[in-house]
Design a protein around this motif. Structure first.
Motif, short mmCIF file in Angstrom:
data_model
loop_
_atom_site.label_atom_id
_atom_site.label_comp_id
_atom_site.label_asym_id
_atom_site.label_seq_id
_atom_site.Cartn_x
_atom_site.Cartn_y
_atom_site.Cartn_z
N UNK A 334 45.22 96.56 23.32
CA UNK A 334 46.50 96.84 23.98
C UNK A 334 47.22 97.99 23.29
N UNK A 335 47.30 97.96 21.96
CA UNK A 335 48.00 99.02 21.23
C UNK A 335 47.26 100.35 21.33
N UNK A 336 45.94 100.30 21.32
CA UNK A 336 45.18 101.54 21.44
C UNK A 336 45.37 102.17 22.82
N UNK A 337 45.41 101.33 23.87
CA UNK A 337 45.66 101.85 25.21
C UNK A 337 47.05 102.47 25.31
N UNK A 338 48.02 101.85 24.67
CA UNK A 338 49.38 102.41 24.68
C UNK A 338 49.41 103.75 23.94
N UNK A 339 48.67 103.84 22.83
CA UNK A 339 48.63 105.09 22.06
C UNK A 339 48.03 106.22 22.89
N UNK A 340 47.00 105.90 23.68
CA UNK A 340 46.36 106.93 24.51
C UNK A 340 47.25 107.35 25.68
N UNK A 341 48.00 106.40 26.23
CA UNK A 341 48.83 106.69 27.40
C UNK A 341 50.20 107.25 27.05
N UNK A 342 50.55 107.26 25.75
CA UNK A 342 51.92 107.60 25.37
C UNK A 342 52.30 109.02 25.77
N UNK A 343 51.42 109.97 25.51
CA UNK A 343 51.75 111.37 25.77
C UNK A 343 51.93 111.66 27.26
N UNK A 344 51.18 110.95 28.10
CA UNK A 344 51.25 111.19 29.53
C UNK A 344 52.37 110.42 30.23
N UNK A 345 52.93 109.44 29.54
CA UNK A 345 53.94 108.59 30.16
C UNK A 345 55.27 109.34 30.30
N UNK A 346 55.94 109.14 31.43
CA UNK A 346 57.26 109.74 31.65
C UNK A 346 58.37 108.83 31.15
N UNK A 347 58.08 107.54 31.01
CA UNK A 347 59.06 106.60 30.46
C UNK A 347 58.42 105.97 29.22
N UNK A 348 58.54 106.65 28.10
CA UNK A 348 57.81 106.26 26.90
C UNK A 348 58.33 104.95 26.32
N UNK A 349 59.62 104.76 26.34
CA UNK A 349 60.17 103.52 25.79
C UNK A 349 59.71 102.32 26.62
N UNK A 350 59.73 102.47 27.94
CA UNK A 350 59.29 101.37 28.79
C UNK A 350 57.81 101.06 28.55
N UNK A 351 57.01 102.07 28.30
CA UNK A 351 55.60 101.85 28.02
C UNK A 351 55.42 101.01 26.76
N UNK A 352 56.16 101.34 25.70
CA UNK A 352 56.05 100.58 24.46
C UNK A 352 56.58 99.16 24.64
N UNK A 353 57.68 99.01 25.37
CA UNK A 353 58.23 97.67 25.60
C UNK A 353 57.28 96.81 26.42
N UNK A 354 56.63 97.40 27.42
CA UNK A 354 55.64 96.65 28.18
C UNK A 354 54.47 96.23 27.29
#
Length: 577
Positions: A334-354
């Motif tokens: 889960x954390x690795x997927x978030x790390x990979x998607x972080x740069x492309x995400x437009x709502x970075x805080x929401x991505x981490x909270x999810x």
């Protein structure tokens, strides 16, 4: 007022024995001095701050010492050693290639090389950051580097060996310096703190060593920074406050919240981390590293991979015992997927909270997945109990009384838990599917083998039928592989005993092309001719067509027949085709 000297200069190693973390390199250099086997050029390469320039200076000083010790160290008493220690030696020349990288600079260096040393045996030229030299400067340096005067020795240092020309590399003895280990840096900092009378916390020194990323010079600079901040006594908390490092306790506390399914607490903790100025991407990377450390400390064999202090190591060990391997494995995914998607995400805080919500839901999904697995011990499948399959955390958030209506927050939390993507559930389902598919494939294979015709059931066929099939095979390869189309069109197969098909080819290149697709067209022949005993063999014809030119040897033979002087040219110039 006495001038302050930074620790990286004040405690710079002055002998081979004081060099940290490069034992194999210093031993090799000392043996070369002992056996009088000094090369004309050396290349020291490795990361920053690991001792390349330091070892260059020690080596230059030692080979010029007039009275070496029994341990093959410089005596520091002869005229050559005193001149080096007082920075007035004319035998050792240092050049910074980052600012002196032109052809003219190298020409000046070459002119200096001709002058013999005044004291000692050798003139040593240390070229730092040699990869910054221009290609023209490298080319001007080649001849002198390969065949310098007997008194000249070159030591080149670089952090980027891949940028150096191969012709330069081939003229040097190459030494690859290691990155400093965390344990080695901590041990050196402890000795330094003891000499300076500084009370340094061991966990704080571990943070400094990890922050230095394998460089001793960086570690010493950070050490001076902490001493300036906290004085003669500093703690772990002083280090993380000054270096802006996120405390380990946040990760331990969050992991306990993930185990308890505390979504609200994890979100509030993340907000506290952001309010202290930490970057969300840095936080998620640290969280991934935390789960990695929890995984490696579960096994005694991999415990050495945990590069933290003793006190924090015990905390890791204790928390890892309360976690299951599926939990840690899922959290890492889960954390690795978030790390990979972080740069492309437009709502970075929401991505981490999810991501934090998904981590809080791991135990619920594991429990639900295990309860939903069908039991194999019973002959009949029993109707599942809906109440038993309800996740534990979901039961806790339900109201105590059955008639009460859940709040909107509780409904939202339940929806998040239902929609979260948890890899452990997918893993169990995929495992059941794969097992079922394997059993079905096994049955199909057994059935296929049982239905295959025996040798007596294989149908006979004629040469004409075989040639007709070959003609259709050539048409198949017409558009996809024109080369194979030409080969199949030219060669006519011959039918031998026991359904062996023999193909006569003109050269080995055609044979290689046929072998690449042999299994495919053999199966095609067996299917079209209804005979599973068909096999294909190839042979190369002894009769070659006139003027056939395929390989380099064929080309040379053809040209030499046209002009006899070609063979004379080949022998006189020692050439090859």
């Amino acid at each position: 007022m006495e001038n302050f000297v930074v620790s990286a200069r004040k405690y710079r190693p002055a002998s081979f024995d004081t060099v940290v973390g490069q034992g194999s390199i210093t031993a090799t250099l000392k043996n070369a001095i002992k056996n009088n086997q000094l090369a004309q050029a050396y290349l020291f390469c490795g990361p920053r701050g690991v001792g390349k320039t330091t070892c260059s200076r020690i080596f230059a000083k030692t080979i010029n010492c007039l009275n070496l010790t029994e341990n093959l160290e410089a005596c520091n008493e002869c005229e050559s050693c005193r001149a080096f220690n007082e920075n007035r030696s004319y035998n050792i020349h240092e050049l910074d290639a980052a600012s002196n990288n032109s052809v003219d600079d190298i020409r000046m260096l070459i002119d200096k090389v001709r002058i013999p040393p005044q004291i000692g045996k050798y003139s040593v030229y240390i070229v730092d950051e040699v990869h910054m030299l221009s290609p023209a400067a490298f080319n001007a340096f080649l001849k002198t580097l390969e065949e310098p005067p007997a008194h000249a020795k070159f030591i080149l240092a670089t952090t980027e060996k891949h940028k150096i020309l191969p012709t330069i590399l081939s003229r040097c003895q190459i030494f690859d310096f290691n990155r400093m280990s965390v344990e080695g840096i901590v041990g050196h900092l402890q000795n330094l703190a003891q000499k300076e009378g500084i009370d340094a916390d061991i966990d704080g020194l571990n943070v400094i060593a990890q922050k230095a990323d394998g460089g001793m010079r960086d570690a010493l600079s950070l050490f001076d920074q902490i001493v300036s901040f906290a004085g003669k006594k500093f703690t772990y908390q002083d280090v993380i406050n000054n270096l802006n490092v996120l405390d380990y306790e946040y990760y331990f506390k969050l992991t306990d919240m993930f185990l308890a399914g505390d979504i609200a607490g994890s979100l509030l903790t993340f907000n506290e981390i952001l309010s202290k100025g930490f970057d969300a991407h840095h936080f998620i990377s640290g969280l991934s590293q935390h789960f990695r450390d929890l995984m490696v400390c579960r096994d005694a064999n991999t415990l050495q991979l945990l590069e933290v202090g003793a006190g924090i190591r015990d905390h890791y060990k204790k928390q890892s015992e309360s976690l299951s391997v599926p939990f840690i494995y899922t959290a890492l995914n889960i954390t690795n997927r978030c790390d990979l998607d972080y740069r492309e995400s437009k709502s970075k805080r929401l991505l981490v909270e999810l991501t934090l919500m998904q981590l809080c839901n791991i135990n619920n999904q594991i429990t639900g997945a295990i309860q939903s697995q069908p039991t194999t011990s019973n002959a009949t499948v029993q109707q599942p109990n809906v109440q038993q399959q309800t996740p534990v955390a979901t039961q806790q958030i339900q109201p105590s009384q059955q008639n009460s209506t859940p709040s909107q927050a509780q409904i939202a939390e339940q929806n998040v838990k239902k929609t979260a993507e948890i890899s452990i559930k997918d893993y169990i389902q995929n495992k059941n599917i794969v097992s079922k598919q394997e059993n079905e494939q096994k049955k199909q294979t057994e059935q296929t083998v049982a239905n295959q015709p025996t040798a007596t059931e294989n149908e006979n066929f004629t040469l004409e039928q075989l040639q007709k099939i070959f003609a259709s095979l050539a048409e198949i390869y017409r558009t996809k592989k024109p080369r194979l189309h030409a080969i199949f069109k030219e060669c006519m197969p011959q039918l031998k005993d026991n359904f062996v098909v023999e193909i006569t080819l003109q050269n080995s290149l055609q044979e290689d092309a046929i072998n690449e697709v042999k299994s495919g067209f053999v199966n095609y022949l067996r299917k079209q001719l209804h005979n599973t005993s068909i096999d294909v063999v190839t042979k190369i014809s002894n009769i070659q067509p006139q003027n056939a030119v395929y390989t380099d040897a064929d080309k040379y033979k053809f040209l030499s027949q046209q002009n006899a002087n070609l063979e004379v040219l080949k022998q006189n110039l020692n050439l090859d085709f």
